[in-house]
Design a protein around this motif. Structure first.
Motif, PDB file in Angstrom:
ATOM      1  N   ILE A   1     -16.209  34.377 -18.311  1.00  0.00           N
ATOM      2  CA  ILE A   1     -15.142  34.332 -19.309  1.00  0.00           C
ATOM      3  C   ILE A   1     -15.128  32.979 -20.010  1.00  0.00           C
ATOM      4  CG2 ILE A   1     -12.640  34.334 -19.620  1.00  0.00           C
ATOM      5  CD1 ILE A   1     -12.535  36.428 -17.345  1.00  0.00           C
ATOM      6  N   GLU A   2     -15.352  31.918 -19.267  1.00  0.00           N
ATOM      7  CA  GLU A   2     -15.337  30.569 -19.841  1.00  0.00           C
ATOM      8  C   GLU A   2     -16.389  30.425 -20.941  1.00  0.00           C
ATOM      9  OE1 GLU A   2     -14.105  26.762 -20.538  1.00  0.00           O
ATOM     10  OE2 GLU A   2     -13.134  28.238 -19.262  1.00  0.00           O
ATOM     11  N   LYS A   3     -17.529  31.072 -20.787  1.00  0.00           N
ATOM     12  CA  LYS A   3     -18.606  30.978 -21.779  1.00  0.00           C
ATOM     13  C   LYS A   3     -18.291  31.728 -23.065  1.00  0.00           C
ATOM     14  CE  LYS A   3     -21.479  28.601 -19.288  1.00  0.00           C
ATOM     15  NZ  LYS A   3     -21.961  27.287 -19.680  1.00  0.00           N
ATOM     16  N   VAL A   4     -17.417  32.727 -22.998  1.00  0.00           N
ATOM     17  CA  VAL A   4     -17.097  33.536 -24.185  1.00  0.00           C
ATOM     18  C   VAL A   4     -15.599  33.551 -24.471  1.00  0.00           C
ATOM     19  CG1 VAL A   4     -19.135  35.007 -24.002  1.00  0.00           C
ATOM     20  CG2 VAL A   4     -17.053  35.657 -22.802  1.00  0.00           C
ATOM     21  N   LYS A   5     -14.891  32.499 -24.060  1.00  0.00           N
ATOM     22  CA  LYS A   5     -13.434  32.482 -24.195  1.00  0.00           C
ATOM     23  C   LYS A   5     -12.957  32.577 -25.633  1.00  0.00           C
ATOM     24  CE  LYS A   5     -13.290  27.492 -23.835  1.00  0.00           C
ATOM     25  NZ  LYS A   5     -12.954  26.378 -22.966  1.00  0.00           N
ATOM     26  N   HIS A   6     -13.797  32.203 -26.589  1.00  0.00           N
ATOM     27  CA  HIS A   6     -13.411  32.293 -27.998  1.00  0.00           C
ATOM     28  C   HIS A   6     -13.547  33.724 -28.537  1.00  0.00           C
ATOM     29  CE1 HIS A   6     -17.721  31.642 -27.854  1.00  0.00           C
ATOM     30  NE2 HIS A   6     -17.819  32.114 -29.072  1.00  0.00           N
ATOM     31  N   LEU A   7     -14.150  34.612 -27.762  1.00  0.00           N
ATOM     32  CA  LEU A   7     -14.356  35.999 -28.198  1.00  0.00           C
ATOM     33  C   LEU A   7     -13.457  36.991 -27.471  1.00  0.00           C
ATOM     34  CD1 LEU A   7     -18.275  36.052 -28.214  1.00  0.00           C
ATOM     35  CD2 LEU A   7     -16.757  35.652 -30.152  1.00  0.00           C
ATOM     36  N   VAL A   8     -12.800  36.565 -26.407  1.00  0.00           N
ATOM     37  CA  VAL A   8     -12.048  37.498 -25.571  1.00  0.00           C
ATOM     38  C   VAL A   8     -10.614  37.020 -25.354  1.00  0.00           C
ATOM     39  CG1 VAL A   8     -14.111  38.293 -24.355  1.00  0.00           C
ATOM     40  CG2 VAL A   8     -12.780  36.417 -23.403  1.00  0.00           C
ATOM     41  N   LYS A   9      -9.791  37.971 -24.884  1.00  0.00           N
ATOM     42  CA  LYS A   9      -8.415  37.691 -24.462  1.00  0.00           C
ATOM     43  C   LYS A   9      -8.309  38.143 -23.018  1.00  0.00           C
ATOM     44  CE  LYS A   9      -5.174  40.534 -25.655  1.00  0.00           C
ATOM     45  NZ  LYS A   9      -4.167  41.339 -26.340  1.00  0.00           N
ATOM     46  N   VAL A  10      -7.693  37.333 -22.181  1.00  0.00           N
ATOM     47  CA  VAL A  10      -7.615  37.630 -20.740  1.00  0.00           C
ATOM     48  C   VAL A  10      -6.154  37.740 -20.331  1.00  0.00           C
ATOM     49  CG1 VAL A  10      -8.247  36.840 -18.439  1.00  0.00           C
ATOM     50  CG2 VAL A  10      -9.751  36.346 -20.372  1.00  0.00           C
TER      51      VAL A  10
END
Length: 60
Positions: free
Chosen positions: A47-56
């Motif tokens: 998630i840290e690597k794609v945090k700008h693309l996802v919502k958690v």
């Protein structure tokens, strides 16, 4: 263990190859697609690597 709901909110167009592989490994292929995973160090790293693309969100 807690569960995380991960939703892809931005397009993968323009993302690096490694980021696209992370999205695939998480099970996200389309915008607004959601998946649930257990809260673990491996998932949090992805998630840290794609945090700008996802919502958690945390799920009970």
């Amino acid at each position: 263990m807690a569960k995380l709901k991960i939703t892809q909110v931005r397009s993968r167009i323009g993302a690096t190859a490694a980021q696209k592989k992370n999205l695939d490994a998480l099970g996200l292929r389309k915008i607004n697609a959601s998946v649930e995973h257990e809260d673990s160090a491996v998932i949090l790293g992805m998630i840290e690597k794609v945090k700008h693309l996802v919502k958690v969100e945390a799920v009970k």
